[in-house]
Design a protein around this motif. Sequence first.
Motif, PDB file in Angstrom:
ATOM      1  N   MET A  58      44.448  40.447  49.869  1.00 21.53           N
ATOM      2  CA  MET A  58      45.392  39.697  50.703  1.00 21.53           C
ATOM      3  C   MET A  58      44.887  38.274  50.927  1.00 21.53           C
ATOM      4  O   MET A  58      45.647  37.315  50.799  1.00 21.53           O
ATOM      5  CB  MET A  58      45.588  40.436  52.036  1.00 21.53           C
ATOM      6  N   TRP A  59      43.591  38.127  51.243  1.00 23.65           N
ATOM      7  CA  TRP A  59      43.019  36.790  51.460  1.00 23.65           C
ATOM      8  C   TRP A  59      42.988  35.976  50.181  1.00 23.65           C
ATOM      9  O   TRP A  59      43.232  34.766  50.195  1.00 23.65           O
ATOM     10  CB  TRP A  59      41.631  36.878  52.099  1.00 23.65           C
ATOM     11  N   ARG A  60      42.722  36.620  49.034  1.00 22.75           N
ATOM     12  CA  ARG A  60      42.763  35.898  47.743  1.00 22.75           C
ATOM     13  C   ARG A  60      44.168  35.375  47.484  1.00 22.75           C
ATOM     14  O   ARG A  60      44.346  34.220  47.080  1.00 22.75           O
ATOM     15  CB  ARG A  60      42.336  36.814  46.594  1.00 22.75           C
ATOM     16  N   THR A  61      45.159  36.224  47.707  1.00 22.04           N
ATOM     17  CA  THR A  61      46.550  35.830  47.473  1.00 22.04           C
ATOM     18  C   THR A  61      46.969  34.717  48.426  1.00 22.04           C
ATOM     19  O   THR A  61      47.604  33.739  48.008  1.00 22.04           O
ATOM     20  CB  THR A  61      47.478  37.053  47.625  1.00 22.04           C
ATOM     21  N   LEU A  62      46.604  34.839  49.688  1.00 22.91           N
ATOM     22  CA  LEU A  62      46.921  33.796  50.663  1.00 22.91           C
ATOM     23  C   LEU A  62      46.288  32.467  50.261  1.00 22.91           C
ATOM     24  O   LEU A  62      46.920  31.415  50.358  1.00 22.91           O
ATOM     25  CB  LEU A  62      46.465  34.222  52.063  1.00 22.91           C
ATOM     26  N   GLU A  63      45.058  32.533  49.779  1.00 19.06           N
ATOM     27  CA  GLU A  63      44.370  31.317  49.313  1.00 19.06           C
ATOM     28  C   GLU A  63      45.102  30.705  48.118  1.00 19.06           C
ATOM     29  O   GLU A  63      45.326  29.493  48.076  1.00 19.06           O
ATOM     30  CB  GLU A  63      42.921  31.656  48.932  1.00 19.06           C
ATOM     31  N   GLU A  64      45.473  31.541  47.155  1.00 14.86           N
ATOM     32  CA  GLU A  64      46.183  31.037  45.968  1.00 14.86           C
ATOM     33  C   GLU A  64      47.489  30.358  46.359  1.00 14.86           C
ATOM     34  O   GLU A  64      47.823  29.290  45.840  1.00 14.86           O
ATOM     35  CB  GLU A  64      46.454  32.179  44.989  1.00 14.86           C
TER      36      GLU A  64
ATOM     37  N   ARG B  83      47.923  26.147  45.911  1.00 17.77           N
ATOM     38  CA  ARG B  83      48.516  26.070  44.565  1.00 17.77           C
ATOM     39  C   ARG B  83      48.826  24.653  44.108  1.00 17.77           C
ATOM     40  O   ARG B  83      48.838  24.381  42.920  1.00 17.77           O
ATOM     41  CB  ARG B  83      49.745  26.954  44.470  1.00 17.77           C
ATOM     42  N   ASP B  84      49.068  23.725  45.017  1.00 18.43           N
ATOM     43  CA  ASP B  84      49.382  22.351  44.634  1.00 18.43           C
ATOM     44  C   ASP B  84      48.199  21.407  44.835  1.00 18.43           C
ATOM     45  O   ASP B  84      48.382  20.181  44.830  1.00 18.43           O
ATOM     46  CB  ASP B  84      50.595  21.848  45.427  1.00 18.43           C
ATOM     47  N   LEU B  85      47.004  21.960  45.026  1.00 21.75           N
ATOM     48  CA  LEU B  85      45.808  21.139  45.247  1.00 21.75           C
ATOM     49  C   LEU B  85      44.815  21.342  44.100  1.00 21.75           C
ATOM     50  O   LEU B  85      44.723  22.437  43.547  1.00 21.75           O
ATOM     51  CB  LEU B  85      45.131  21.532  46.564  1.00 21.75           C
ATOM     52  N   SER B  86      44.060  20.287  43.813  1.00 22.96           N
ATOM     53  CA  SER B  86      42.981  20.410  42.827  1.00 22.96           C
ATOM     54  C   SER B  86      41.777  21.074  43.504  1.00 22.96           C
ATOM     55  O   SER B  86      41.703  21.139  44.741  1.00 22.96           O
ATOM     56  CB  SER B  86      42.585  19.021  42.316  1.00 22.96           C
ATOM     57  N   ALA B  87      40.827  21.502  42.702  1.00 22.81           N
ATOM     58  CA  ALA B  87      39.606  22.104  43.250  1.00 22.81           C
ATOM     59  C   ALA B  87      38.878  21.101  44.149  1.00 22.81           C
ATOM     60  O   ALA B  87      38.359  21.473  45.207  1.00 22.81           O
ATOM     61  CB  ALA B  87      38.697  22.588  42.124  1.00 22.81           C
ATOM     62  N   ASP B  88      38.845  19.826  43.745  1.00 22.50           N
ATOM     63  CA  ASP B  88      38.198  18.801  44.570  1.00 22.50           C
ATOM     64  C   ASP B  88      38.932  18.620  45.905  1.00 22.50           C
ATOM     65  O   ASP B  88      38.293  18.450  46.948  1.00 22.50           O
ATOM     66  CB  ASP B  88      38.155  17.452  43.834  1.00 22.50           C
ATOM     67  N   GLN B  89      40.252  18.643  45.883  1.00 21.80           N
ATOM     68  CA  GLN B  89      41.019  18.508  47.119  1.00 21.80           C
ATOM     69  C   GLN B  89      40.762  19.691  48.053  1.00 21.80           C
ATOM     70  O   GLN B  89      40.662  19.512  49.265  1.00 21.80           O
ATOM     71  CB  GLN B  89      42.510  18.389  46.815  1.00 21.80           C
ATOM     72  N   VAL B  90      40.634  20.883  47.498  1.00 21.38           N
ATOM     73  CA  VAL B  90      40.342  22.067  48.312  1.00 21.38           C
ATOM     74  C   VAL B  90      38.979  21.897  48.974  1.00 21.38           C
ATOM     75  O   VAL B  90      38.817  22.154  50.169  1.00 21.38           O
ATOM     76  CB  VAL B  90      40.394  23.362  47.470  1.00 21.38           C
ATOM     77  N   GLU B  91      37.987  21.442  48.218  1.00 22.78           N
ATOM     78  CA  GLU B  91      36.646  21.219  48.777  1.00 22.78           C
ATOM     79  C   GLU B  91      36.673  20.156  49.861  1.00 22.78           C
ATOM     80  O   GLU B  91      36.052  20.312  50.912  1.00 22.78           O
ATOM     81  CB  GLU B  91      35.649  20.844  47.677  1.00 22.78           C
ATOM     82  N   GLN B  92      37.388  19.055  49.622  1.00 22.98           N
ATOM     83  CA  GLN B  92      37.486  17.992  50.613  1.00 22.98           C
ATOM     84  C   GLN B  92      38.193  18.486  51.875  1.00 22.98           C
ATOM     85  O   GLN B  92      37.735  18.227  52.995  1.00 22.98           O
ATOM     86  CB  GLN B  92      38.243  16.787  50.048  1.00 22.98           C
ATOM     87  N   PHE B  93      39.304  19.175  51.696  1.00 18.10           N
ATOM     88  CA  PHE B  93      40.040  19.690  52.847  1.00 18.10           C
ATOM     89  C   PHE B  93      39.166  20.620  53.666  1.00 18.10           C
ATOM     90  O   PHE B  93      39.132  20.532  54.898  1.00 18.10           O
ATOM     91  CB  PHE B  93      41.317  20.418  52.397  1.00 18.10           C
ATOM     92  N   THR B  94      38.462  21.520  52.991  1.00 16.57           N
ATOM     93  CA  THR B  94      37.595  22.475  53.684  1.00 16.57           C
ATOM     94  C   THR B  94      36.514  21.741  54.474  1.00 16.57           C
ATOM     95  O   THR B  94      36.246  22.077  55.630  1.00 16.57           O
ATOM     96  CB  THR B  94      36.978  23.468  52.676  1.00 16.57           C
ATOM     97  N   ALA B  95      35.909  20.737  53.870  1.00 17.34           N
ATOM     98  CA  ALA B  95      34.875  19.956  54.565  1.00 17.34           C
ATOM     99  C   ALA B  95      35.476  19.227  55.767  1.00 17.34           C
ATOM    100  O   ALA B  95      34.882  19.209  56.850  1.00 17.34           O
ATOM    101  CB  ALA B  95      34.226  18.967  53.598  1.00 17.34           C
ATOM    102  N   TRP B  96      36.628  18.622  55.591  1.00 16.74           N
ATOM    103  CA  TRP B  96      37.272  17.905  56.695  1.00 16.74           C
ATOM    104  C   TRP B  96      37.649  18.865  57.820  1.00 16.74           C
ATOM    105  O   TRP B  96      37.473  18.550  59.006  1.00 16.74           O
ATOM    106  CB  TRP B  96      38.506  17.151  56.217  1.00 16.74           C
ATOM    107  N   ALA B  97      38.175  20.024  57.446  1.00 17.08           N
ATOM    108  CA  ALA B  97      38.565  21.007  58.465  1.00 17.08           C
ATOM    109  C   ALA B  97      37.344  21.442  59.276  1.00 17.08           C
ATOM    110  O   ALA B  97      37.416  21.570  60.503  1.00 17.08           O
ATOM    111  CB  ALA B  97      39.237  22.213  57.808  1.00 17.08           C
TER     112      ALA B  97
END
Length: 163
Positions: free
Chosen positions: A118-124, A128-142
């Motif tokens: 469920m968590w994998r699917t929610l993450e996907e 889905r519209d973000l790059s891997a770098d954007q996901v890392e940046q968002f996570t760091a900012w959050a």
Amino acid sequence: MPDPTPDAPPDTARDGRMSYAIFQLARAHRAHAAAMLRALNLHPGQELLLMQLFDHDHRTQADLLDHVGLDHSTVSKSLRRMQEAGLLTREPAPHDRRVMVVHLTDAGRALREPVAEMWRTLEEISVRDLSADQVEQFTAWARTVEKSLRDHSRQAPAGTPAE
């Protein structure tokens, strides 16, 4: 007259655009997660307790409370519901009968992979519209925003506005 930009925050949130965006994001994410959890016969927050128990079964209620970031009444109510559903048991600790130790049942342990999926699917869905770098940046900012809020909460009484 209809608002020409329905995604725009209300005027009163003009000086808090990021906070408003966080609120909207959290609300949408929680609603989607809640629908997915209903398919597992779980309520929001119960999966957080299960995840803690999947990693370290036989925890005290106080330890779970410290690790999930939910209030005492929410944790107590969730644990009671989960016990009634046959997902866990609670027993007094041998060293102190006032301390309750929480144990997963076989039914609770069986939810490990469905909750992880469920968590994998929610993450996907969420990224889905973000790059891997954007996901890392968002996570760091959050995490940075969360730390700032936690630090402020520790320094000032609840409800104290920022200076």
